[in-house]
Design a protein around this motif. Sequence first.
Motif, PDB file in Angstrom:
ATOM      1  N   ASP A   6     156.707 -39.654 -30.955  1.00 36.69           N
ATOM      2  CA  ASP A   6     155.592 -40.595 -30.839  1.00 36.69           C
ATOM      3  C   ASP A   6     155.824 -41.396 -29.569  1.00 36.69           C
ATOM      4  O   ASP A   6     156.762 -42.183 -29.482  1.00 36.69           O
ATOM      5  N   GLN A 143     152.775 -37.320 -38.048  1.00 36.55           N
ATOM      6  CA  GLN A 143     151.912 -38.479 -38.228  1.00 36.55           C
ATOM      7  C   GLN A 143     150.480 -38.031 -38.482  1.00 36.55           C
ATOM      8  O   GLN A 143     149.937 -37.210 -37.750  1.00 36.55           O
ATOM      9  N   SER A 144     149.869 -38.578 -39.544  1.00 36.98           N
ATOM     10  CA  SER A 144     148.484 -38.226 -39.871  1.00 36.98           C
ATOM     11  C   SER A 144     147.545 -39.406 -39.640  1.00 36.98           C
ATOM     12  O   SER A 144     146.409 -39.393 -40.084  1.00 36.98           O
ATOM     13  N   TRP A 145     148.030 -40.427 -38.927  1.00 34.79           N
ATOM     14  CA  TRP A 145     147.269 -41.648 -38.688  1.00 34.79           C
ATOM     15  C   TRP A 145     146.203 -41.380 -37.620  1.00 34.79           C
ATOM     16  O   TRP A 145     146.504 -40.965 -36.520  1.00 34.79           O
ATOM     17  N   HIS A 146     144.935 -41.661 -37.945  1.00 31.66           N
ATOM     18  CA  HIS A 146     143.845 -41.424 -37.009  1.00 31.66           C
ATOM     19  C   HIS A 146     143.186 -42.710 -36.536  1.00 31.66           C
ATOM     20  O   HIS A 146     142.397 -42.681 -35.588  1.00 31.66           O
ATOM     21  N   ALA A 147     143.472 -43.831 -37.178  1.00 30.58           N
ATOM     22  CA  ALA A 147     142.842 -45.091 -36.800  1.00 30.58           C
ATOM     23  C   ALA A 147     143.382 -45.585 -35.470  1.00 30.58           C
ATOM     24  O   ALA A 147     144.558 -45.407 -35.142  1.00 30.58           O
ATOM     25  N   THR A 148     142.505 -46.249 -34.700  1.00 28.12           N
ATOM     26  CA  THR A 148     142.953 -46.920 -33.484  1.00 28.12           C
ATOM     27  C   THR A 148     143.779 -48.145 -33.847  1.00 28.12           C
ATOM     28  O   THR A 148     144.812 -48.430 -33.240  1.00 28.12           O
ATOM     29  N   GLY A 151     147.658 -48.299 -34.602  1.00 27.79           N
ATOM     30  CA  GLY A 151     148.095 -46.973 -34.197  1.00 27.79           C
ATOM     31  C   GLY A 151     149.404 -46.986 -33.433  1.00 27.79           C
ATOM     32  O   GLY A 151     150.022 -45.935 -33.250  1.00 27.79           O
TER      33      GLY A 151
END
Length: 320
Positions: A6, A143-148, A151
């Motif tokens: 990341d 990581q499956s996080w899509h939000a800004t 983030g």
Amino acid sequence: MDQIVDHAAPALESAARQVLARQPSLPLPGRGHTLERWRALAAIAGRDLCVAKVMEAHYDAQAILADLHSAPLADGTLAAVWAAEGPQARLCYDEATGTVTGAKPWCSGAGLVDVALVTAHCGDASRLVCLRTDAPGILLQPQSWHATGMGGIPSGTVQFDHVRAEPIGAPGAYLARPGFWHGGAGIAACWYGAAVALASPLQRSPRVDDNAQAAALLGQVDMALQASAALLRELAAWIDAMPSQPHTSDVTRVRSVVERACVQVLDAVGRALGPAPMCLDPGHAQRWADLTVFIRQSHADRDWAELGRAIQRQEQPWTL
């Protein structure tokens, strides 16, 4: 810890460790300086909510260890608390081997911290354990996080395969201690600090002088933030005066009022200033997105329902 790279994580880790070097600890809740603790958390959140998320958990870990009469963290150690549960993830502690196996969701700071306090199932009870995040058998899932919003902080699922872990306190002690609720109020202090920072461009705006709508919206922001600050100060005093009490309803009320204040600030500042700050000021835009996601850590209507039931049981809940 094996992990997916990341690229935002190194900058966040560096920022968090800089805060740790300046403020290795904060006053513990219920020891006479709770408001000082919350002011420090609010100040960090006003600068960067992702850093605040990491540091609030670190300071919470210190408080948990103190509450459960466990050894403190070593100097320079950055810690996290991973206590979320999910329908697709279950972590179990095996007393015979002293290891944890399974998956843990919503592990904020995974890949950044040195130590984690983690809740795990142990028979019919829940146990808090402490483990090194560089121990063999730990895998940070992609990581499956899509939000800004938020983030910048890794918050994915971590897989454990017979990882050595040290029990902290007795079974169930993590949730049973009054400090569990005191720590929950510290989250509201972070929300408050970010809301104050978001409101600052409106408070400084020349529009307020000659635009009645902008002035009225700033007045709305002031009412929301002043009410939140008053409740936070009051609750801090109560926690210091009665640290053995969880103050459950009071914490729920404060979190809910501050969450509503944040929503009002987000709305009022946007209506008063238009899209320009969100589009042209990167710090403001990031804070806007981060706070929108961070306040969803509130349980919203479920908390309000519990508060309503608690108030119904009181003979006279509203007095001056």
